[in-house]
Design a protein around this motif. Structure first.
Motif, PDB file in Angstrom:
ATOM      1  N   LEU A  89      48.823  30.959  30.336  1.00  0.00           N
ATOM      2  CA  LEU A  89      47.579  31.048  29.587  1.00  0.00           C
ATOM      3  C   LEU A  89      47.199  29.635  29.170  1.00  0.00           C
ATOM      4  N   VAL A  90      45.952  29.233  29.394  1.00  0.00           N
ATOM      5  CA  VAL A  90      45.474  27.901  29.048  1.00  0.00           C
ATOM      6  C   VAL A  90      44.189  28.072  28.250  1.00  0.00           C
ATOM      7  N   ILE A  91      44.080  27.361  27.115  1.00  0.00           N
ATOM      8  CA  ILE A  91      42.875  27.469  26.288  1.00  0.00           C
ATOM      9  C   ILE A  91      42.680  26.189  25.486  1.00  0.00           C
ATOM     10  N   ALA A  92      41.430  25.868  25.193  1.00  0.00           N
ATOM     11  CA  ALA A  92      41.109  24.679  24.398  1.00  0.00           C
ATOM     12  C   ALA A  92      40.746  25.091  22.977  1.00  0.00           C
ATOM     13  N   ASP A  93      41.041  24.206  22.028  1.00  0.00           N
ATOM     14  CA  ASP A  93      40.645  24.480  20.646  1.00  0.00           C
ATOM     15  C   ASP A  93      39.525  23.542  20.225  1.00  0.00           C
ATOM     16  N   ARG A  94      38.979  23.771  19.041  1.00  0.00           N
ATOM     17  CA  ARG A  94      37.851  22.981  18.545  1.00  0.00           C
ATOM     18  C   ARG A  94      38.218  21.527  18.276  1.00  0.00           C
ATOM     19  N   GLY A  95      39.517  21.250  18.132  1.00  0.00           N
ATOM     20  CA  GLY A  95      39.971  19.882  17.902  1.00  0.00           C
ATOM     21  C   GLY A  95      40.146  19.083  19.178  1.00  0.00           C
ATOM     22  N   GLY A  96      39.866  19.704  20.330  1.00  0.00           N
ATOM     23  CA  GLY A  96      39.971  19.004  21.596  1.00  0.00           C
ATOM     24  C   GLY A  96      41.334  19.105  22.262  1.00  0.00           C
ATOM     25  N   ARG A  97      42.256  19.865  21.688  1.00  0.00           N
ATOM     26  CA  ARG A  97      43.571  20.032  22.307  1.00  0.00           C
ATOM     27  C   ARG A  97      43.525  21.181  23.309  1.00  0.00           C
ATOM     28  N   VAL A  98      44.384  21.099  24.324  1.00  0.00           N
ATOM     29  CA  VAL A  98      44.537  22.168  25.297  1.00  0.00           C
ATOM     30  C   VAL A  98      45.908  22.792  25.061  1.00  0.00           C
ATOM     31  N   TRP A  99      45.941  24.129  24.963  1.00  0.00           N
ATOM     32  CA  TRP A  99      47.163  24.871  24.676  1.00  0.00           C
ATOM     33  C   TRP A  99      47.618  25.602  25.930  1.00  0.00           C
ATOM     34  N   PHE A 100      48.957  25.689  26.096  1.00  0.00           N
ATOM     35  CA  PHE A 100      49.556  26.348  27.253  1.00  0.00           C
ATOM     36  C   PHE A 100      50.602  27.345  26.774  1.00  0.00           C
ATOM     37  N   GLY A 101      50.781  28.430  27.505  1.00  0.00           N
ATOM     38  CA  GLY A 101      51.836  29.392  27.190  1.00  0.00           C
ATOM     39  C   GLY A 101      51.893  30.486  28.224  1.00  0.00           C
TER      40      GLY A 101
END
Length: 111
Positions: A89-101
């Motif tokens: 799963l890949v998603i971006a947050d409002r702070g500009g970070r990209v999250w993976f899991g």
């Protein structure tokens, strides 16, 4: 499948051929000031629906009528989720970070 934004976050499912409404349900998943805002819907290979909540994480539903379950994360999401061929799963947050899991309600998303 679409989500609507406004005072309440809603999931709407339409029949692709007939254009009739299959489901139109309110997703009152958070109590925050931005309850009506979230990401769009992503469907995985198993047919589960993944939605990024406005305040508290990623919600997964087994179908348009199923009860939602939460994968918590400490960030406000800003973009639709991407599910890779290897079930990441890949998603971006409002702070500009990209999250993976990995997919799964008990999974952990890391920046």
């Amino acid at each position: 499948l679409v989500t609507t934004q406004g005072p309440q976050w809603r999931l709407v499912a339409l029949d692709a051929r007939a254009g009739t409404t299959i489901a139109d349900r309110t997703l009152a998943l958070t109590d925050g000031p931005e309850t009506g805002r979230g990401t769009g819907v992503t469907v995985d290979a198993a047919g589960r629906l993944w939605l990024g909540g406005p305040m508290d994480g990623v919600w997964v539903l087994g179908s348009v009528h199923a009860a939602p379950a939460l994968m918590s994360m400490p960030a406000e999401l800003s973009a639709p989720l991407l599910i890779t061929a290897s079930d990441d799963l890949v998603i971006a947050d409002r702070g500009g970070r990209v999250w993976f899991g990995k997919l799964g309600v008990n999974g952990t998303l890391l920046p």
